[in-house]
Design an enzyme around this catalytic site. Structure first.
Site, short mmCIF file in Angstrom:
data_model
loop_
_atom_site.label_atom_id
_atom_site.label_comp_id
_atom_site.label_asym_id
_atom_site.label_seq_id
_atom_site.Cartn_x
_atom_site.Cartn_y
_atom_site.Cartn_z
N ASP A 1 0.79 -1.23 0.00
CA ASP A 1 0.00 0.00 0.00
C ASP A 1 0.82 1.28 0.00
O ASP A 1 1.96 1.31 0.47
CB ASP A 1 -0.90 0.02 1.24
CG ASP A 1 -2.12 -0.87 1.11
OD1 ASP A 1 -2.09 -1.80 0.28
OD2 ASP A 1 -3.09 -0.65 1.86
N HIS B 1 -6.24 3.21 -4.28
CA HIS B 1 -6.19 3.48 -2.83
C HIS B 1 -6.59 4.92 -2.53
O HIS B 1 -6.12 5.49 -1.54
CB HIS B 1 -4.78 3.19 -2.32
CG HIS B 1 -4.69 2.89 -0.86
ND1 HIS B 1 -5.69 2.27 -0.14
CD2 HIS B 1 -3.68 3.11 0.03
CE1 HIS B 1 -5.32 2.13 1.11
NE2 HIS B 1 -4.11 2.65 1.25
N HIS C 1 -5.42 9.33 0.42
CA HIS C 1 -5.31 8.48 1.60
C HIS C 1 -5.97 9.12 2.82
O HIS C 1 -5.40 9.19 3.92
CB HIS C 1 -3.84 8.15 1.90
CG HIS C 1 -3.67 6.94 2.76
ND1 HIS C 1 -3.79 6.97 4.13
CD2 HIS C 1 -3.41 5.65 2.45
CE1 HIS C 1 -3.59 5.75 4.62
NE2 HIS C 1 -3.36 4.94 3.61
N HIS D 1 3.47 -2.01 3.30
CA HIS D 1 3.52 -0.66 2.75
C HIS D 1 4.87 -0.40 2.09
O HIS D 1 5.91 -0.83 2.60
CB HIS D 1 3.29 0.39 3.85
CG HIS D 1 1.96 0.27 4.52
ND1 HIS D 1 1.71 -0.64 5.53
CD2 HIS D 1 0.79 0.92 4.31
CE1 HIS D 1 0.44 -0.53 5.92
NE2 HIS D 1 -0.13 0.40 5.20
#
Length: 257
Positions: free
Chosen positions: A78, A129, A133, A225
């Protein structure tokens, strides 16, 4: 599903860049996504994409299952791409013949389109995503959720050279019925996770590895991540986890669609 709120000040520093992304008009040409191969060496050439007449709807339920079967593992990465860490992650995946799903933000895709293309060329899949964020998206108006999802979809598709994201992961798991329905209508399956490595908290590579080994029985989708700060611990942990899981008989696949 945990809500990730800590350790994300990095996004505040670049949030202004979202203005450039959100100003983009929604409605670019739709393209087919890259084909997924769940085993074997990574391809030598870029994944192909061709124009399509429309977007195929997918289920709006949040997916966790792997298309690699009962011993399948979904590796999800991510917040990137990031020029310091994404190439290191890609090198490790290439070394071990592992495919992953990269959950890309609109801000990072716009800033680093070449890295998005590198992800696609290596045979990995893309996941939307959101633009910036925002882990409070589930408390924002539907118009805001729509902007975050659709602008990110367009930006990621353009950055990739025409390959659309196949999934949508809400930042911090901040899904709503509306966001899931919207993503599904655009061919992006809502994507959850089962194992939160908490690597963004930098607990140490040993702790990250231990979390995977302890929690993998809970389900196949692992959360890592490649942006948002120093990800050296993530890289070190992946260097140990990938061969270990393969030795234990696990195979790496993609979330089912």
């Amino acid at each position: 599903m945990a809500r990730h709120g800590g350790g994300r000040g990095w996004y505040g520093k670049v949030a202004g860049a979202a203005l450039g992304v959100t100003a983009l008009a929604v409605g670019a040409s739709v393209w087919t996504a890259q084909a997924g191969v769940t085993s074997g060496p990574p391809p030598q050439a870029a994944a192909s994409a061709s124009p399509a007449g429309g977007v195929g709807r997918v289920q709006e339920t949040i997916v966790h299952a792997s298309d690699a079967g009962p011993r399948g593992v979904n590796l999800t990465i991510d917040d990137g791409p990031d020029p310091a860490w994404t190439p290191q992650v890609l090198d490790l995946l290439r070394e071990h013949g592992v495919r992953a799903t990269f959950c890309v933000t609109g801000i990072q895709a716009e800033a680093h389109p070449d890295l998005v293309k590198d992800v696609v060329a290596a045979g990995h899949r893309l996941c939307n995503h959101s633009v910036s964020h925002d882990t409070t998206m589930d408390r924002k108006p539907e118009a805001y959720q729509k902007q975050q999802i659709l602008d990110a979809e367009r930006t990621i598709t353009e950055a990739s050279g025409g390959v659309r994201p196949l999934y949508y992961r809400a930042p911090g798991g901040a899904f709503t019925p509306y966001s899931r329905e919207l993503a599904a209508s655009r061919g992006m399956r809502p994507l959850g996770w089962n194992v939160d490595t908490k690597d963004f908290e930098r607990p140490g590579a040993d702790a990250i590895v231990a979390t995977v080994e302890r929690e993998l029985p809970n389900g196949p989708t692992l959360l890592f991540h490649d942006a948002g700060g120093d990800r050296s611990q993530t890289v070190d942990a992946l260097r140990r986890i990938l061969p270990r899981l393969k030795e234990q008989g696990y195979t790496f696949g993609f979330p089912v669609r």
